[in-house]
Design an enzyme around this catalytic site. Structure first.
Site, PDB file in Angstrom:
ATOM      1  N   LYS A 169      78.384  18.553  11.153  1.00 26.50           N
ATOM      2  CA  LYS A 169      79.229  18.056  10.231  1.00 26.50           C
ATOM      3  C   LYS A 169      80.238  19.059   9.714  1.00 26.50           C
ATOM      4  O   LYS A 169      81.414  18.844   9.407  1.00 26.50           O
ATOM      5  CB  LYS A 169      78.550  17.522   9.048  1.00 26.50           C
ATOM      6  CG  LYS A 169      77.071  16.645   9.466  1.00 26.50           C
ATOM      7  CD  LYS A 169      77.632  15.384   9.677  1.00 26.50           C
ATOM      8  CE  LYS A 169      76.527  14.392  10.236  1.00 26.50           C
ATOM      9  NZ  LYS A 169      75.325  14.301   9.582  1.00 26.50           N
ATOM     10  N   TRP A 205      69.106   9.299   4.413  1.00 30.68           N
ATOM     11  CA  TRP A 205      68.781  10.794   4.920  1.00 30.68           C
ATOM     12  C   TRP A 205      67.583  11.191   3.955  1.00 30.68           C
ATOM     13  O   TRP A 205      66.539  11.621   4.410  1.00 30.68           O
ATOM     14  CB  TRP A 205      69.787  11.858   4.973  1.00 30.68           C
ATOM     15  CG  TRP A 205      71.029  11.354   5.971  1.00 30.68           C
ATOM     16  CD1 TRP A 205      72.053  11.244   5.612  1.00 30.68           C
ATOM     17  CD2 TRP A 205      70.620  11.043   7.266  1.00 30.68           C
ATOM     18  NE1 TRP A 205      73.016  10.914   6.829  1.00 30.68           N
ATOM     19  CE2 TRP A 205      71.866  10.692   7.829  1.00 30.68           C
ATOM     20  CE3 TRP A 205      69.713  11.290   8.085  1.00 30.68           C
ATOM     21  CZ2 TRP A 205      72.253  10.628   9.355  1.00 30.68           C
ATOM     22  CZ3 TRP A 205      69.710  10.821   9.661  1.00 30.68           C
ATOM     23  CH2 TRP A 205      71.104  10.318  10.127  1.00 30.68           C
ATOM     24  N   ASP A 247      68.799  19.562   1.828  1.00 28.36           N
ATOM     25  CA  ASP A 247      69.577  19.070   3.116  1.00 28.36           C
ATOM     26  C   ASP A 247      71.011  19.144   2.781  1.00 28.36           C
ATOM     27  O   ASP A 247      71.729  18.246   2.120  1.00 28.36           O
ATOM     28  CB  ASP A 247      69.036  17.741   3.209  1.00 28.36           C
ATOM     29  CG  ASP A 247      69.958  16.978   4.567  1.00 28.36           C
ATOM     30  OD1 ASP A 247      70.736  17.941   5.215  1.00 28.36           O
ATOM     31  OD2 ASP A 247      69.774  15.807   5.111  1.00 28.36           O
TER      32      ASP A 247
HETATM   33  C1  LIG Z   1      73.931  13.663   9.545  1.00 26.39           C
HETATM   34  C2  LIG Z   1      72.899  13.708   8.613  1.00 26.39           C
HETATM   35  C3  LIG Z   1      71.537  14.273   9.180  1.00 26.39           C
HETATM   36  C4  LIG Z   1      70.955  14.105  10.445  1.00 26.39           C
HETATM   37  O1  LIG Z   1      71.071  14.990  11.032  1.00 26.39           O
HETATM   38  P1  LIG Z   1      70.651  15.309  12.581  1.00 26.39           P
HETATM   39  O2  LIG Z   1      71.337  16.941  12.822  1.00 26.39           O
HETATM   40  O3  LIG Z   1      71.531  14.223  13.586  1.00 26.39           O
HETATM   41  O4  LIG Z   1      69.334  15.025  12.646  1.00 26.39           O
HETATM   42  C5  LIG Z   1      70.722  14.559   8.019  1.00 26.39           C
HETATM   43  N1  LIG Z   1      71.067  14.793   6.567  1.00 26.39           N
HETATM   44  C6  LIG Z   1      72.389  14.499   6.517  1.00 26.39           C
HETATM   45  C7  LIG Z   1      72.910  14.528   4.992  1.00 26.39           C
HETATM   46  C8  LIG Z   1      73.357  14.185   7.499  1.00 26.39           C
HETATM   47  O5  LIG Z   1      74.590  13.925   6.922  1.00 26.39           O
END
Ligand SMILES: *Cc1c(COP(=O)(O)O)cnc(C)c1O
Length: 359
Positions: free
Chosen positions: A192, A101, A168
Site C-alpha cells: 500500500k 480487515w 494493522d
Molecule cells: C490490504 C490490507 C490487508 C491485506 O493485506 P495482505 O497483505 O493482502 O494480506 C490487511 N489490512 C489492511 C488494512 C489492508 O489495507
C-alpha cells in the site's frame, strides 16, 4: 499520457524508486548480476537488509526495545500470527471492529484466545470510527486497524487506555509520525505505501514476546526471525530492496512529518471537492474520521446512473484505480505517500468538469 494511479494496492510508488528498481533488476549496483539472482546471504543483499532496517529505525524513531522484521504472508497472516505469539488461550484481547480487515483479524485471533470486540461501526457500514468505549484493563492488547482501506476511515487519535496497542497499519504506515512506544506490535503489508507485494513489515516490542505457553511453529514465531535477522529462510529479496529504496525516499523527502503534511494537503484538496461538488457525496459520516490515504465517495442520491460516465471521464484524464472496492462500490481515490498533489488536482479537475457536463 501520464497516468495518475489512485489504486488502493498494489499501489503507486515514487517514480525514482521504480527507475532504480528496474535498473537493479538488470544490473544491481554494477556487479553484473541482477538483484533477482543474488543470494539472500550475499554481502550485497546483506547491505540492503541492514540499510532497510536502519532506515525503518530512523524513520519511525525506534528504540532498541523494538525489532524490525521483514516477513512474508501479507497482513492477512499477521491476523493470526499476532494472536498466536501474544495471546494465551485463557487470556483476552480487545479488538475495535472498523472494517472488514478488522473483522478478519478478529476471526483469526479467536483461534488462539478470547476476543472481545469492544466497539464496532459495522451496523452503520463502518462509516465512522467508534469512540467513547471502555477497554477492559485485563486485555492483553487492543488491536486496531489504523486506516480502513476499503471504507476510507482512519484513526486520527488513539483510544484512551493503558492497554498496549497492536495495529494493522497496512495502508497508512509511514504516512504520518507514529507514537511507537504505545504499540507492542505494528504490522503492514508493503503493497500500500512502502513497496511491492510479498513483503510484510513488522515492528515488535521484544519484551512482549515469549509469554505464551503454546508451541509455535518455527516460521510463525517472531523470535525466529528476530534471531535470524529476517533470513531464517529466503526473504522476499526484491521486495525488501524496493522497500529500502522507498525508505530512502521518505527520509530524503523530510520523513514522516513531511509525509503527514503533504498527505493532509492532498486529502483536504480532494475532500473539499467531494463536499462542494453537487454530483458527489462522501461516504464517511463523521468527517473527522476521513482517511488521508483512501478517500471514498459515491454519486449523489439520484445520480447513481452517472457512475460509469464518471469512471470513463477519469480514464480519459489518465486517472486510474478510482473505482471503489468491490464490496462497497462507488469510488475510492487512494492518495498514498508517493502521489503528488498535482495528480490529486487532475482528479479534482475531472470532478469539476464532470459536474459542468452532467450537473
Ligand atoms: C490490504 C490490507 C490487508 C491485506 O493485506 P495482505 O497483505 O493482502 O494480506 C490487511 N489490512 C489492511 C488494512 C489492508 O489495507
Amino acid at each position: 499520457m501520464k497516468k495518475h494511479n489512485f489504486s488502493a494496492g498494489p499501489a503507486i510508488l515514487p517514480a525514482s524508486v521504480m527507475e532504480q528498481a528496474a535498473q537493479a533488476a538488470v544490473d544491481f549496483n554494477g556487479i553484473g548480476l541482477s538483484i533477482l539472482e543474488i543470494s539472500h546471504r550475499s554481502p550485497e543483499f546483506s547491505a540492503v537488509l541492514d540499510e532497510a532496517e536502519i532506515l525503518v529505525r530512523d524513520i519511525a524513531q525506534l528504540s532498541e526495545d523494538y525489532a524490525v522484521l521483514f516477513l512474508q504472508g501479507g497482513a492477512s497472516s499477521q491476523f493470526f500470527m499476532t494472536a498466536m505469539n501474544l495471546l494465551n488461550d485463557n487470556e483476552m484481547a480487545a479488538y475495535v471492529d472498523t472494517g472488514s480487515w478488522s473483522a478478519k483479524a478478529i476471526k483469526e485471533a479467536k483461534n488462539f484466545g478470547k476476543v472481545e470486540a469492544v466497539a464496532s461501526s459495522k451496523e452503520q457500514n463502518y462509516t465512522f470510527i467508534p469512540k467513547g468505549y471502555e477497554v477492559p484493563a485485563n486485555a492483553k492488547y487492543l488491536h486496531l486497524t489504523s486506516n480502513n482501506t476499503i471504507v476510507g476511515t482512519q484513526f486520527h487519535s488513539w483510544p484512551e487506555t493503558k492497554v498496549p496497542f497492536v495495529a494493522d497499519m497496512s495502508s497508512d504506515i509511514f504516512s504520518r509520525p507514529i507514537d511507537v512506544e504505545r504499540f507492542d506490535l505494528i504490522y503492514a503489508g508493503a503493497q500500500k505505501n512502502i513497496g511491492p507485494a510479498g513483503l510484510t513489515l513488522v515492528i515488535v516490542r521484544k519484551e512482549a514476546l515469549g509469554k505464551v505457553s503454546r508451541n509455535i511453529p518455527t516460521m510463525l514465531d517472531y523470535r525466529t526471525h528476530i534471531s535470524k535477522k529476517s533470513t531464517f529462510n529466503t526473504p522476499p529479496v526484491f521486495s525488501i530492496y524496493v522497500a529500502m529504496l522507498t525508505f530512502r525516499w521518505i527520509k530524503a523527502n523530510g520523513g514522516l512529518q513531511a509525509m503527514a503534511k503533504k498527505n493532509a494537503a492532498k486529502a483536504q484538496l480532494l475532500y473539499q471537492e467531494v463536499d462542494a461538488n453537487p454530483l458527489f457525496t462522501g461516504t464517511v459520516t463523521d468527517k473527522a474520521d476521513r482517511s488521508h490515504m483512501n478517500a471514498t465517495f459515491v454519486m449523489a442520491p439520484g445520480k447513481e446512473e452517472l457512475q460509469a460516465s464518471f469512471l470513463d471521464m477519469c480514464k480519459e484524464a489518465g486517472c486510474v484505480g478510482v473505482k471503489g472496492h468491490r464490496s462497497v462500490g462507488g469510488f475510492r481515490a487512494s492518495i498514498y505517500n508517493a502521489m503528488d498533489i498535482g495528480s490529486v488536482q487532475v482528479l479534482v479537475d475531472v470532478m469539476k468538469g464532470f459536474a459542468e457536463q452532467y450537473g
